[in-house]
Design a protein around this motif. Structure first.
Motif, PDB file in Angstrom:
ATOM      1  N   ILE A   8       0.845  -1.193   0.000  1.00  0.00           N
ATOM      2  CA  ILE A   8       0.000   0.000   0.000  1.00  0.00           C
ATOM      3  C   ILE A   8       0.879   1.242   0.000  1.00  0.00           C
ATOM      4  CG2 ILE A   8      -1.852   1.234   1.179  1.00  0.00           C
ATOM      5  CD1 ILE A   8      -1.227  -2.247   2.309  1.00  0.00           C
ATOM      6  N   LEU A   9       0.593   2.170  -0.896  1.00  0.00           N
ATOM      7  CA  LEU A   9       1.315   3.437  -0.984  1.00  0.00           C
ATOM      8  C   LEU A   9       0.365   4.569  -0.619  1.00  0.00           C
ATOM      9  CD1 LEU A   9       3.688   4.625  -3.827  1.00  0.00           C
ATOM     10  CD2 LEU A   9       1.807   6.087  -3.057  1.00  0.00           C
ATOM     11  N   ALA A  10       0.772   5.365   0.385  1.00  0.00           N
ATOM     12  CA  ALA A  10      -0.008   6.544   0.770  1.00  0.00           C
ATOM     13  C   ALA A  10       0.853   7.779   0.532  1.00  0.00           C
ATOM     14  CB  ALA A  10      -0.413   6.460   2.239  1.00  0.00           C
ATOM     15  N   ALA A  11       0.291   8.794  -0.090  1.00  0.00           N
ATOM     16  CA  ALA A  11       1.042  10.019  -0.386  1.00  0.00           C
ATOM     17  C   ALA A  11       0.193  11.233  -0.075  1.00  0.00           C
ATOM     18  CB  ALA A  11       1.460  10.034  -1.860  1.00  0.00           C
ATOM     19  N   ASP A  12       0.857  12.300   0.373  1.00  0.00           N
ATOM     20  CA  ASP A  12       0.150  13.567   0.497  1.00  0.00           C
ATOM     21  C   ASP A  12       1.087  14.718   0.161  1.00  0.00           C
ATOM     22  OD1 ASP A  12       1.688  14.165   2.730  1.00  0.00           O
ATOM     23  OD2 ASP A  12      -0.026  14.727   3.979  1.00  0.00           O
ATOM     24  N   VAL A  13       0.511  15.900  -0.018  1.00  0.00           N
ATOM     25  CA  VAL A  13       1.260  17.086  -0.409  1.00  0.00           C
ATOM     26  C   VAL A  13       1.672  17.847   0.841  1.00  0.00           C
ATOM     27  CG1 VAL A  13       1.153  19.284  -1.658  1.00  0.00           C
ATOM     28  CG2 VAL A  13       0.030  17.260  -2.594  1.00  0.00           C
ATOM     29  N   PRO A  41       0.199   7.481 -14.695  1.00  0.00           N
ATOM     30  CA  PRO A  41       0.984   6.612 -15.584  1.00  0.00           C
ATOM     31  C   PRO A  41       2.016   5.768 -14.836  1.00  0.00           C
ATOM     32  CG  PRO A  41       0.801   8.809 -16.524  1.00  0.00           C
ATOM     33  CD  PRO A  41       0.265   8.892 -15.138  1.00  0.00           C
ATOM     34  N   LYS A  42       2.670   6.352 -13.813  1.00  0.00           N
ATOM     35  CA  LYS A  42       3.683   5.605 -13.062  1.00  0.00           C
ATOM     36  C   LYS A  42       3.057   4.457 -12.277  1.00  0.00           C
ATOM     37  CE  LYS A  42       7.637   7.411 -14.072  1.00  0.00           C
ATOM     38  NZ  LYS A  42       8.632   6.577 -14.811  1.00  0.00           N
ATOM     39  N   VAL A  43       1.919   4.717 -11.651  1.00  0.00           N
ATOM     40  CA  VAL A  43       1.241   3.654 -10.897  1.00  0.00           C
ATOM     41  C   VAL A  43       0.856   2.516 -11.838  1.00  0.00           C
ATOM     42  CG1 VAL A  43      -0.835   3.080  -9.583  1.00  0.00           C
ATOM     43  CG2 VAL A  43       0.436   5.173  -9.058  1.00  0.00           C
ATOM     44  N   ALA A  44       0.319   2.860 -12.997  1.00  0.00           N
ATOM     45  CA  ALA A  44      -0.067   1.827 -13.970  1.00  0.00           C
ATOM     46  C   ALA A  44       1.149   1.071 -14.488  1.00  0.00           C
ATOM     47  CB  ALA A  44      -0.824   2.477 -15.127  1.00  0.00           C
ATOM     48  N   GLU A  45       2.227   1.802 -14.756  1.00  0.00           N
ATOM     49  CA  GLU A  45       3.456   1.175 -15.259  1.00  0.00           C
ATOM     50  C   GLU A  45       3.977   0.123 -14.290  1.00  0.00           C
ATOM     51  OE1 GLU A  45       8.079   2.606 -15.895  1.00  0.00           O
ATOM     52  OE2 GLU A  45       6.473   4.079 -16.197  1.00  0.00           O
ATOM     53  N   HIS A  46       3.792   0.358 -13.002  1.00  0.00           N
ATOM     54  CA  HIS A  46       4.281  -0.582 -11.985  1.00  0.00           C
ATOM     55  C   HIS A  46       3.178  -1.506 -11.471  1.00  0.00           C
ATOM     56  CE1 HIS A  46       8.380   0.953 -11.700  1.00  0.00           C
ATOM     57  NE2 HIS A  46       7.865   2.158 -11.900  1.00  0.00           N
ATOM     58  N   LYS A  47       2.150  -1.716 -12.318  1.00  0.00           N
ATOM     59  CA  LYS A  47       1.105  -2.723 -12.080  1.00  0.00           C
ATOM     60  C   LYS A  47       0.244  -2.413 -10.857  1.00  0.00           C
ATOM     61  CE  LYS A  47       4.162  -6.313 -13.997  1.00  0.00           C
ATOM     62  NZ  LYS A  47       5.365  -5.461 -14.101  1.00  0.00           N
ATOM     63  N   GLY A  48       0.169  -1.137 -10.493  1.00  0.00           N
ATOM     64  CA  GLY A  48      -0.651  -0.753  -9.356  1.00  0.00           C
ATOM     65  C   GLY A  48      -1.968  -0.161  -9.791  1.00  0.00           C
ATOM     66  N   ARG A  49      -2.790   0.180  -8.821  1.00  0.00           N
ATOM     67  CA  ARG A  49      -4.039   0.891  -9.110  1.00  0.00           C
ATOM     68  C   ARG A  49      -4.248   1.955  -8.035  1.00  0.00           C
ATOM     69  NH1 ARG A  49      -9.109  -0.016  -6.476  1.00  0.00           N
ATOM     70  NH2 ARG A  49      -8.913  -1.525  -4.761  1.00  0.00           N
ATOM     71  N   LEU A  59      -4.158   7.208  -2.354  1.00  0.00           N
ATOM     72  CA  LEU A  59      -3.904   5.880  -1.826  1.00  0.00           C
ATOM     73  C   LEU A  59      -3.867   4.918  -3.004  1.00  0.00           C
ATOM     74  CD1 LEU A  59      -3.661   4.340   0.934  1.00  0.00           C
ATOM     75  CD2 LEU A  59      -6.098   3.830   0.695  1.00  0.00           C
ATOM     76  N   ALA A  60      -2.821   4.093  -3.069  1.00  0.00           N
ATOM     77  CA  ALA A  60      -2.687   3.138  -4.176  1.00  0.00           C
ATOM     78  C   ALA A  60      -2.257   1.788  -3.630  1.00  0.00           C
ATOM     79  CB  ALA A  60      -1.670   3.651  -5.196  1.00  0.00           C
ATOM     80  N   GLU A  61      -2.568   0.729  -4.375  1.00  0.00           N
ATOM     81  CA  GLU A  61      -2.103  -0.611  -3.990  1.00  0.00           C
ATOM     82  C   GLU A  61      -1.324  -1.236  -5.142  1.00  0.00           C
ATOM     83  OE1 GLU A  61      -4.544  -4.066  -3.771  1.00  0.00           O
ATOM     84  OE2 GLU A  61      -6.292  -3.040  -4.599  1.00  0.00           O
ATOM     85  N   PHE A  62      -0.349  -2.088  -4.775  1.00  0.00           N
ATOM     86  CA  PHE A  62       0.528  -2.743  -5.747  1.00  0.00           C
ATOM     87  C   PHE A  62       0.617  -4.223  -5.413  1.00  0.00           C
ATOM     88  CE2 PHE A  62       1.676   1.661  -5.672  1.00  0.00           C
ATOM     89  CZ  PHE A  62       2.063   1.983  -6.962  1.00  0.00           C
ATOM     90  N   PRO A  63       0.931  -5.044  -6.425  1.00  0.00           N
ATOM     91  CA  PRO A  63       1.032  -6.487  -6.174  1.00  0.00           C
ATOM     92  C   PRO A  63       2.318  -6.875  -5.445  1.00  0.00           C
ATOM     93  CG  PRO A  63       1.534  -6.020  -8.470  1.00  0.00           C
ATOM     94  CD  PRO A  63       1.072  -4.725  -7.864  1.00  0.00           C
ATOM     95  N   SER A  64       3.307  -5.961  -5.415  1.00  0.00           N
ATOM     96  CA  SER A  64       4.560  -6.299  -4.740  1.00  0.00           C
ATOM     97  C   SER A  64       5.194  -5.049  -4.139  1.00  0.00           C
ATOM     98  CB  SER A  64       5.558  -6.947  -5.707  1.00  0.00           C
ATOM     99  OG  SER A  64       6.204  -5.965  -6.508  1.00  0.00           O
ATOM    100  N   ALA A  65       6.002  -5.250  -3.103  1.00  0.00           N
ATOM    101  CA  ALA A  65       6.709  -4.145  -2.451  1.00  0.00           C
ATOM    102  C   ALA A  65       7.702  -3.509  -3.409  1.00  0.00           C
ATOM    103  CB  ALA A  65       7.423  -4.656  -1.202  1.00  0.00           C
ATOM    104  N   VAL A  66       8.381  -4.317  -4.237  1.00  0.00           N
ATOM    105  CA  VAL A  66       9.385  -3.797  -5.162  1.00  0.00           C
ATOM    106  C   VAL A  66       8.757  -2.814  -6.138  1.00  0.00           C
ATOM    107  CG1 VAL A  66      11.026  -4.400  -6.973  1.00  0.00           C
ATOM    108  CG2 VAL A  66      10.854  -5.835  -4.926  1.00  0.00           C
ATOM    109  N   GLU A  67       7.590  -3.173  -6.696  1.00  0.00           N
ATOM    110  CA  GLU A  67       6.919  -2.275  -7.639  1.00  0.00           C
ATOM    111  C   GLU A  67       6.504  -0.977  -6.954  1.00  0.00           C
ATOM    112  OE1 GLU A  67       6.842  -2.623 -10.719  1.00  0.00           O
ATOM    113  OE2 GLU A  67       6.905  -4.748 -11.235  1.00  0.00           O
ATOM    114  N   ALA A  68       5.978  -1.083  -5.738  1.00  0.00           N
ATOM    115  CA  ALA A  68       5.549   0.118  -5.015  1.00  0.00           C
ATOM    116  C   ALA A  68       6.717   1.057  -4.749  1.00  0.00           C
ATOM    117  CB  ALA A  68       4.882  -0.287  -3.697  1.00  0.00           C
ATOM    118  N   VAL A  69       7.852   0.492  -4.344  1.00  0.00           N
ATOM    119  CA  VAL A  69       9.034   1.314  -4.036  1.00  0.00           C
ATOM    120  C   VAL A  69       9.585   1.974  -5.295  1.00  0.00           C
ATOM    121  CG1 VAL A  69      11.451   1.195  -3.290  1.00  0.00           C
ATOM    122  CG2 VAL A  69       9.658   0.115  -1.918  1.00  0.00           C
ATOM    123  N   HIS A  70       9.724   1.203  -6.364  1.00  0.00           N
ATOM    124  CA  HIS A  70      10.229   1.787  -7.613  1.00  0.00           C
ATOM    125  C   HIS A  70       9.314   2.914  -8.101  1.00  0.00           C
ATOM    126  CE1 HIS A  70      12.888  -1.882  -8.797  1.00  0.00           C
ATOM    127  NE2 HIS A  70      13.477  -1.064  -7.947  1.00  0.00           N
TER     128      HIS A  70
END
Length: 584
Positions: A8-13, A41-49, A59-70
């Protein structure tokens, strides 16, 4: 409702409310453009939503920690480049937190502790930076070249257990970079102490305290200590420890204050982890000003002696959290110390030796690793954890001699060689090595313990007592806090003062990680005093900790120290407690 594991990736400004207040329309336009051109585009490129967008974050989710970090790193780098040409008061800078955990999916939204932790991590991140949980860091192991800095365990709102946190900060135009690289060993700056008394004369005392602490810490060879002329550039300034960390390239900062009232002075000091801002240690000292120089020496010694074990504990904890395949020489050494200073079992000592040997292989000039490899071998001998004491002693001698050859000014190396000389019954040489260690560092607790040890078994038990007492005073929270009280018990035992021997043995057994030996000494002293029921209880505890405990155990451990070991007298006391010649 669906459950699954996700990153899970959480971001704010950062400063969203201020940006909106300054120019609401431009801020919303800029955010919209960044999401459409970069983030989505970056979230999609790394297989996230992207699960959901908020006014100041997402808030976004990814199938792997590596993809989320990259994905996070690429976003932060790109934002840094975009911000290079934007006025500082209009820059949009993100903080990002990433966690991996179990989530609940309902109506396309996600919930659960995994999401909550990610949100808390985002709040801990620096502007333009990323914080990940220890779980995410473990998943990265060797799959990415992105470097994270261990920020320790953090207590966060509404999460019961502390969360292990790792930090990354961008080093690109438009965002605060990490500053100087941290050296390979604990780095520390002592900033000028603040004079809060309004008495200009106390300025000299405050400066003198900081200077003396710098000198005292410099005697610990495993510290990287910033020189006075650099750390004193912060004199008269409000100190931001994170700024000090970036500008001086240090992990830890010592700061303090001095306040004088009449003939009394109050000094406070604290050790801070600059990456997190968390206090590792703090203390207050109230003293009379009768002899200002003696007072300065006393407080300096207390502070230096307190900081060393506290930093050691933090570094060992940091090393233990690293994946085994990511350990460098320093990490291997610290993890070895964790085993060495924990429960003194055969397996623990074997693992300590393995890790010290690994550290020596990775860095053939690492004197401290050779020194503590020698120390581990001598512990094997003195606690009966080796099947071949002679071979262990030879290995200890080679490692200790190598340590001294690499760095004769390392007090730990001189201590290790002194331990070898004690076991070889070369007591005068042992005393000389321990005195050399203390000449190099007068706050070196192990040096006092070793000197007392050498004096005791050279037949001078009365002379040994003040040195064991000094070791206890210098490091009351030592991971091996049972050792000096036990040796005081041995000294009084050899003097035939069994009441005092029993008292110190009982203090030793109340300490963490106490092995069988303090219980055996307690049983022997109580046996000589005729307190047989108590002696039998202590003997039973010794046998719990060493299943094959017998009179031969004492002969093969304590008896190794020679004619003044007191082994026969201990066995006599154990006989009174009910110990047979051999364990049946």
């Amino acid at each position: 409702m669906e459950r699954r594991l996700a990153a899970i990736l959480a971001a704010d400004v950062v400063g969203y409310s201020r940006l909106m207040e300054v120019d609401e329309a431009s801020t919303l336009d800029a955010l919209r453009a960044q999401r459409e051109e970069l983030i989505e585009p970056k979230v999609a490129e790394h297989k996230g939503r992207i699960v959901k967008l908020m006014g100041d974050g997402l808030l976004a989710e990814f199938p792997s920690a590596v993809e989320a970090v990259h994905c996070a790193v690429e976003i932060q780098h790109t934002m840094g480049r975009r911000n290079a040409d934007v006025p500082e008061d209009k820059r949009i800078i993100y903080r990002i937190g990433i966690n991996i955990g179990d989530i609940v999916v309902e109506d396309n939204d996600i919930y659960g502790d995994g999401v909550n932790v990610a949100a808390r991590l985002e709040g801990l991140a620096a502007p333009g930076g990323i914080c990940i949980s220890a779980n995410v860091h473990d998943q990265l192991g060797g799959k990415t070249d992105v470097a994270f800095e261990d920020a320790g365990e953090q207590t966060v709102k509404n999460i019961t257990k502390p969360v292990g946190v790792w930090r990354w900060v961008a080093d690109v135009i438009g965002q605060a970079g990490p500053g100087l690289a941290l050296p390979g060993k604990p780095s520390i700056a002592v900033v000028p102490f603040v004079n809060m008394s309004g008495d200009p004369e106390q300025e000299f005392f405050a400066d003198g305290m900081a200077e003396d602490i710098i000198t005292g810490l410099s005697r610990y060879r495993w510290f990287f200590v910033i020189a006075r002329n650099s750390s004193f550039t912060y004199k008269g300034r409000a100190v931001d420890v994170k700024q000090v960390s970036r500008e001086l390239g240090v992990r830890y900062v010592v700061e303090g204050s001095v306040r004088k009232v009449g003939n009394r002075v109050r000094l406070t000091a604290q050790l801070i982890d600059a990456a997190t801002g968390h206090h590792i240690w703090a203390e207050r000292y109230d003293r009379d000003l009768d002899d200002i120089f003696a007072l300065q020496d006393e407080i300096t010694e207390n502070i230096v002696a307190a900081i060393e074990p506290e930093l050691g504990a933090v570094e060992r904890k940091r090393a233990r959290r690293k994946p085994p395949n990511n350990l460098d020489a320093w990490d291997s050494y610290q993890r070895g110390l964790w085993h060495l200073l924990g429960d003194p079992t055969r397996d623990a000592m074997a693992e300590a030796r393995r890790l010290f040997q690994r550290a020596c292989k990775l860095d053939p000039e690492f004197a401290a690793a050779y020194a503590d490899l020698a120390w581990a071998h001598t512990i094997d001998i003195t606690l009966g954890l080796t099947d071949d004491p002679e071979a262990s002693l030879e290995k200890a001698a080679r490692a200790a001699e190598k340590a001294v050859a690499l760095d004769a000014r390392d007090p730990g190396a001189r201590f290790a060689l002194g331990r070898v000389h004690i076991l070889k019954h070369a007591y005068e040489r042992a005393i000389a090595e321990m005195e050399a260690a203390l000449a190099l560092n007068a706050s070196f607790e192990r040096g006092y313990f070793g000197l007392g040890h050498a004096l005791l078994y050279s037949g001078r038990p009365m002379e040994s007592i003040p040195h064991f007492e000094r070791a206890i005073r210098l490091s009351p929270r030592s991971p091996r806090s049972w050792a000096s009280p036990q040796m005081l018990a041995c000294a009084y035992f050899n003097l035939g003062r069994y009441e005092e021997a029993a008292t110190w043995s009982e203090k030793a057994i109340r300490q963490p990680n106490a092995p069988f030996m303090p219980f055996a000494h307690a049983a022997a002293a109580l046996g000589h005093l005729g307190r047989i029921d108590e002696a039998r209880a202590m003997l039973a505890e010794a046998r719990k900790r060493k299943a094959d405990f017998s009179a031969d155990t004492i002969r093969n451990t304590v008896g190794l120290y020679g004619r003044y070991s007191g082994a026969d007298r201990i066995i006599e006391g154990l006989r009174k407690a009910g110990l047979p010649p051999r364990r049946s």
